[in-house]
Design an enzyme around this catalytic site. Structure first.
Site, short mmCIF file in Angstrom:
data_model
loop_
_atom_site.label_atom_id
_atom_site.label_comp_id
_atom_site.label_asym_id
_atom_site.label_seq_id
_atom_site.Cartn_x
_atom_site.Cartn_y
_atom_site.Cartn_z
N GLY A 261 -45.67 -12.18 35.78
CA GLY A 261 -44.88 -10.96 35.93
C GLY A 261 -44.71 -10.52 37.38
CB ALA A 262 -45.37 -8.38 39.41
CG MET A 263 -49.77 -11.55 43.51
SD MET A 263 -51.24 -11.59 42.41
CE MET A 263 -52.48 -10.98 43.54
CG ASN A 265 -49.26 -10.58 47.00
OD1 ASN A 265 -50.14 -11.32 46.62
ND2 ASN A 265 -48.00 -10.70 46.60
CG HIS A 297 -50.43 -3.96 35.99
ND1 HIS A 297 -51.34 -3.86 34.96
CD2 HIS A 297 -50.83 -5.01 36.74
CE1 HIS A 297 -52.25 -4.81 35.09
NE2 HIS A 297 -51.96 -5.53 36.16
CD GLU A 298 -48.51 -6.38 39.44
OE1 GLU A 298 -49.56 -6.59 40.08
OE2 GLU A 298 -48.33 -6.87 38.29
N1 B3K Z 1 -52.97 -10.28 39.32
C1 B3K Z 1 -51.74 -10.93 38.95
C2 B3K Z 1 -51.92 -12.12 38.08
C3 B3K Z 1 -52.23 -13.37 38.79
C4 B3K Z 1 -52.17 -14.55 37.87
C5 B3K Z 1 -52.60 -15.81 38.52
N2 B3K Z 1 -52.39 -16.97 37.69
C6 B3K Z 1 -50.79 -9.99 38.29
C7 B3K Z 1 -51.39 -8.78 37.69
O1 B3K Z 1 -52.20 -8.84 36.78
O2 B3K Z 1 -51.09 -7.73 38.15
ZN ZN Z 2 -53.04 -6.97 37.02
#
Ligand code: B3K
Ligand code: ZN
Length: 883
Positions: A261-263, A265, A297-298
């Site tokens: 979905g998204a990351m 960072n 969420h992010e």
């Molecule tokens: N933390 C990332 C998910 C990363 C998945 C890696 N295979 C998105 C999230 O849960 O917000």
């Molecule tokens: Zn997450």
């Protein structure tokens, strides 16, 4: 066979070296990007052997404290680089070369269309440079990106841009500095040419934060909603959790090639474009709500994930369970709390219960992992969120927030464990959560049996509870878990009884307490127990596990009359919905058991008629009228799932609803038709109305396909929004209405050049309940707009097909063979996506002998693939290993 071996949670060791700062310079090039990496490293143990992670890297040079290290003094294998280092702080400089264009796994640095982007969680940073790629190494990053000024006008990384300039060779550069020490998995780099939506958010302490949303050229108008959602998220986290943003800039980039979905960072989220781009013409109501929840969420990860991160990857639920809980609360505070809760319950009942019954069953904090990417699961995320929700139920909003404050005060800037989180919750509330912690270590779905006994002479109601958790793959011993059971008592007239106390066979008083939700709370923490209510003047109706307060299966036999009372009168909307679901589940299961046609009992039909005619919220009506799916019902059968019988019974139930409620549906539909055309708005009530309207149109067409085919076609043609288009098309295709071909062609023509929308067209066809779906999927795979290298396309067609249990498990095994072929292709290209698709094959033991042998054969074949990726190897071996 792959070389990767399992790691165990119990093997955690603190690092021997810390990285204080890392200075990166990227010279971007499609096939030969140079990465220059200077680290200030401090030994904290006694070792003078430094082992850095690294995969798919070409080492160019390496220097220790400014001096070149001879190649013979460096040991490199497929996964690491080792060298001897001094026992005092030193500087290590490593230059590597990588090939982003060849990176189809979409992990590390890769190309999405014309842009460069990165994905580093969980272990992608090691595909960029040699590093201590583990989440408990927190370093300050400074990143310089150098790239062609024309093709990559935007050069982005985490933190603040601190310097920039132009070179004489047509390249330009930007240096970014992130003041917050972070693990490498939160690193990001993006370079490309975008349209930018600019905005600003002023935080509660008065700081102005610059907001930037980067999208492909021409898509600016589809980014407005995501920007609004971002500002709503920032405001909500301040108001509900007291958490303020901590950098001067927050950037979100939408890319088309993305595995999930998204990351999150730090300061630079990278998003799958499907969770950013949305307007009424191209996005459904659900798409808009998904954008809001993923943006939230992010953003919420900035505190729960980034400021406080995981010590090791076994602790993933520390950030994910908590952040899903937070995004669910965000969506519930902004929209319909009941509908959000129902959506979450459906996910647990279909997908998480299914995972618990699978060879990959694991606790929310796993103990053993081969490929970390296999553990971004509905168990870690969604059951993890349920575990946080149970803490919230037990401690109440105030107690929970006190626990959050202590957790953050204690651990800000650290990499910690789930135990640390629970300890903060316990200490802030002086609560004993030792039994509660079993939720973290124990896999499986607890089954709670409840019986009700009423003694009229003594005016006493006794509820007897017992619990057990069936064994799961690799975990046979189970203990009782801490179940916060929310319950209410109603009179047969639908009046809630104002009962506030009960006793047990153990404690004399106060076995229950009034909960802030309005229900009673019984904390059931042992194998069995009783609740005794006195002065109950007539046999009451009991609502149990209200709000799905615990993620369990409940065995409680309740009469239709009692369930009808709850459907008609319960104070909480979720309890009403649940009563209907229980009625439907019971009807379907009895029809399956007796193999007789399902018939809706008159009193149920009547109650539903009244419910539909009532003034109840339309969204709730739509939810009540949506019975459990075949997939959800299948979870009641541990072995020999009677797929065909379940499918028949589910279909008969829908037909019965269509028939018995036809008059109500027709009159509601006529009301919609005669009311003036209202332009699309995204308000709660408009969303609710559309959801009911579309549910009704489905039932009308189910009952009278010939008559309503034209209505569906007309409705489609008049639609000014994607919610209506999508739903009309789905009804036409799933019911094979006469208008089906016409609508399919119209949709395809209209959206031929809009891939995210055409994904809906693929998905609707792959999810249809028809026996030729296998052949249709095969054809669609060759469609000129299908691209097997784009995860969104693959999920729309193939993952949807894999979830279509009746057709995927078609008796001849054609679905299995087709899926196995796709999995083999993806094994070499994108193992993460391959591993997602293999899931429906791995549950072979739950089917009849014929399907078992067909499934097993495909798995054994896949296991022989040359270069089998660890992602697939882990799941397939797990699935084939003897019980
Ligand atoms: N933390 C990332 C998910 C990363 C998945 C890696 N295979 C998105 C999230 O849960 O917000
Ligand atoms: Zn997450």
């Amino acid at each position: 066979m792959s070389v990767k071996s399992a790691t165990f949670r119990s093997d955690y060791r603190a690092p021997e070296f810390l990285i204080k700062t890392v200075d990166l310079t990227f010279h971007l090039h499609e096939t030969a990007t140079r990465v220059h990496n200077t680290m200030q490293i401090t030994p904290v143990g006694s070792s003078n052997s430094l082992v850095l992670h690294g995969e798919n890297l070409e080492l160019i040079q390496i220097a220790l404290n400014g001096e070149q290290v001879a190649r013979d003094d460096v040991h490199i294998d497929e996964k690491s680089l080792q060298l001897t280092v001094p026992n005092e702080p030193f500087e290590l400089t490593i230059e590597t070369q990588i090939n982003p264009a060849a990176n189809q796994a979409l992990e590390g640095l890769y190309k999405s269309g014309g842009a460069f982007c990165t994905q580093c969680e969980a272990e992608g940073f090691r595909r960029i440079t040699y590093y201590l790629d583990r989440p408990d190494i927190l370093a300050q990053f400074t990143t310089t990106v150098v790239g062609d000024a024309v093709r990559f006008p935007y050069l982005l990384s985490n933190g603040n841009a601190v310097a920039r300039g132009n070179n004489s060779d047509g390249t330009h550069w930007v240096t970014w500095h992130d003041p917050h020490p972070k693990p490498a998995y939160l690193f990001a780099l993006v370079a490309g040419d975008f349209d930018v939506l600019n905005d600003e958010f002023v935080t509660c302490s008065g700081r102005a934060v610059q907001l930037q949303l980067f999208v492909d050229k021409g898509n600016l108008s589809r980014a407005e909603f995501a920007m609004t959602s971002l500002k709503n998220s920032m405001r909500w986290d301040e108001e509900r959790f007291g958490l303020e943003y901590d950098l001067d800039i927050y950037m979100v980039v939408a890319v088309d090639f993305f595995n999930m979905g998204a990351m999150e960072n730090k300061g630079l989220n990278v998003f799958n474009s499907r969770y950013v781009l949305a307007d009424a013409k191209t996005a459904t109501d659900q798409d808009f709500l998904n954008v809001e929840s993923v943006i939230g969420h992010e953003y919420f990860h900035n505190w729960t994930g980034n400021r406080i991160t995981c010590r090791d990857w076994f602790q993933l639920s520390l950030k994910e369970g908590l952040t899903v809980f937070r995004d669910q609360e965000f969506s519930s505070d902004l929209g319909s709390r009941a509908v959000n809760r129902i959506d979450a319950i459906r996910i647990i009942r279909t997908h998480q219960f299914n995972e618990d019954a699978s060879p990959m069953a694991h606790p929310i904090r796993p103990d053993k992992v081969v490929e970390m990417n296999n553990f971004y699961t509905v168990t870690v995320y969604n059951k993890g969120a349920e575990v946080i929700r149970m803490l919230h139920t037990i401690l109440g909003e105030q107690g929970f927030q006190a626990g959050m404050r202590l957790y953050i005060e204690r651990h800000d800037g650290q990499a910690v464990t789930c135990d640390d989180f629970v300890a903060a919750m316990a200490e802030a509330n002086q609560a004993d959560l030792s039994v509660f912690k079993r939720w973290y270590s124990q896999a499986g779905t607890p089954i709670v049996e409840v019986t009700q006994h009423y003694d009229a002479n003594q005016q006493r109601l006794t509820l007897s509870f017992s619990q057990y958790t069936p064994e799961t793959a690799g975990q046979t011993e189970k203990q009782a878990v801490y179940i916060p059971m929310l319950l209410s008592l109603y009179g047969k007239n639908g009046q809630r009884l104002s009962v506030t106390s009960a006793s047990t066979d153990r404690q004399p008083t106060d076995a229950v307490r009034a909960h802030e939700s309005g229900s009673l709370l019984f904390e059931f923490t042992t194998d069995s127990g009783q609740l005794i209510f006195d002065n109950i003047t007539a046999e009451p109706v009991v609502a149990l596990n209200e709000n799905f307060g615990a993620p369990i299966k409940l065995n409680f036999s309740q009469s239709f009359s009692d369930q009808v009372v709850l459907l008609a009168s319960a104070e909480q909307e979720v309890t009403r919905w649940e009563a209907a679901q229980q009625i439907f589940t019971q009807l379907i299961r009895s029809a399956v058991a007796s193999q007789q046609a399902l018939v809706l009992p008159p009193k149920v039909a009547q109650a539903l008629q009244q419910f539909v005619a009532s003034t109840m919220d339309s969204a709730l009506k739509a939810q009540v009228l949506t019975p459990p799916t075949v997939e959800e019902i299948a979870e009641y059968y541990p072995r020999d799932i009677p797929l065909a019988h379940i499918a028949t019974a589910v279909h008969q139930l829908r037909q019965q609803l269509a028939e018995h409620l036809f008059a109500e549906f027709e009159s509601l539909w006529q009301g919609y038709e005669t009311s003036a055309e209202t332009p699309y708005t995204l308000t709660g009530s408009a969303i609710a109305q559309r959801s009911l309207q579309h549910t009704i149109l489905y039932y009308l067409a189910l009952h009278m396909p010939d008559k309503y085919s034209d209505v569906v076609a007309k409705y489609y043609a008049a639609a000014d929004n994607m919610t209506a288009q999508q739903s009309a098309l789905q009804t036409a295709v799933h019911l094979r209405l006469p208008c089906q071909e016409q609508l399919l062609r119209a949709f395809e023509r209209q959206w031929y050049d809009t891939p995210l929308v055409l994904d809906k067209w693929f998905a609707i066809q792959a999810s249809a309940p028809h026996t030729d779906v296998v052949e249709i999927v095969k054809q669609l795979h060759n469609h000129s707009r299908f691209n097997r290298d784009n995860p969104n396309r693959v999920y729309a067609l193939w993952a949807t097909f894999g979830r279509n249990v009746t057709q995927f498990h078609r008796e001849d095994g054609a679905g299995y063979a087709l899926m196995a072929e796709m999995v083999s292709y993806l094994n070499d290209k994108n193992p993460q996506v391959a591993a997602r698709l293999v899931t429906p094959l791995t549950q072979w033991r739950r089917f009849d002998a014929k399907r078992q042998s067909l499934l097993e054969a495909q798995l054994r074949q896949l296991q022989k693939l040359p270069n089998l990726a660890p992602d697939l190897d882990e799941k397939i071996s797990q699935s084939l290993s003897p019980l």
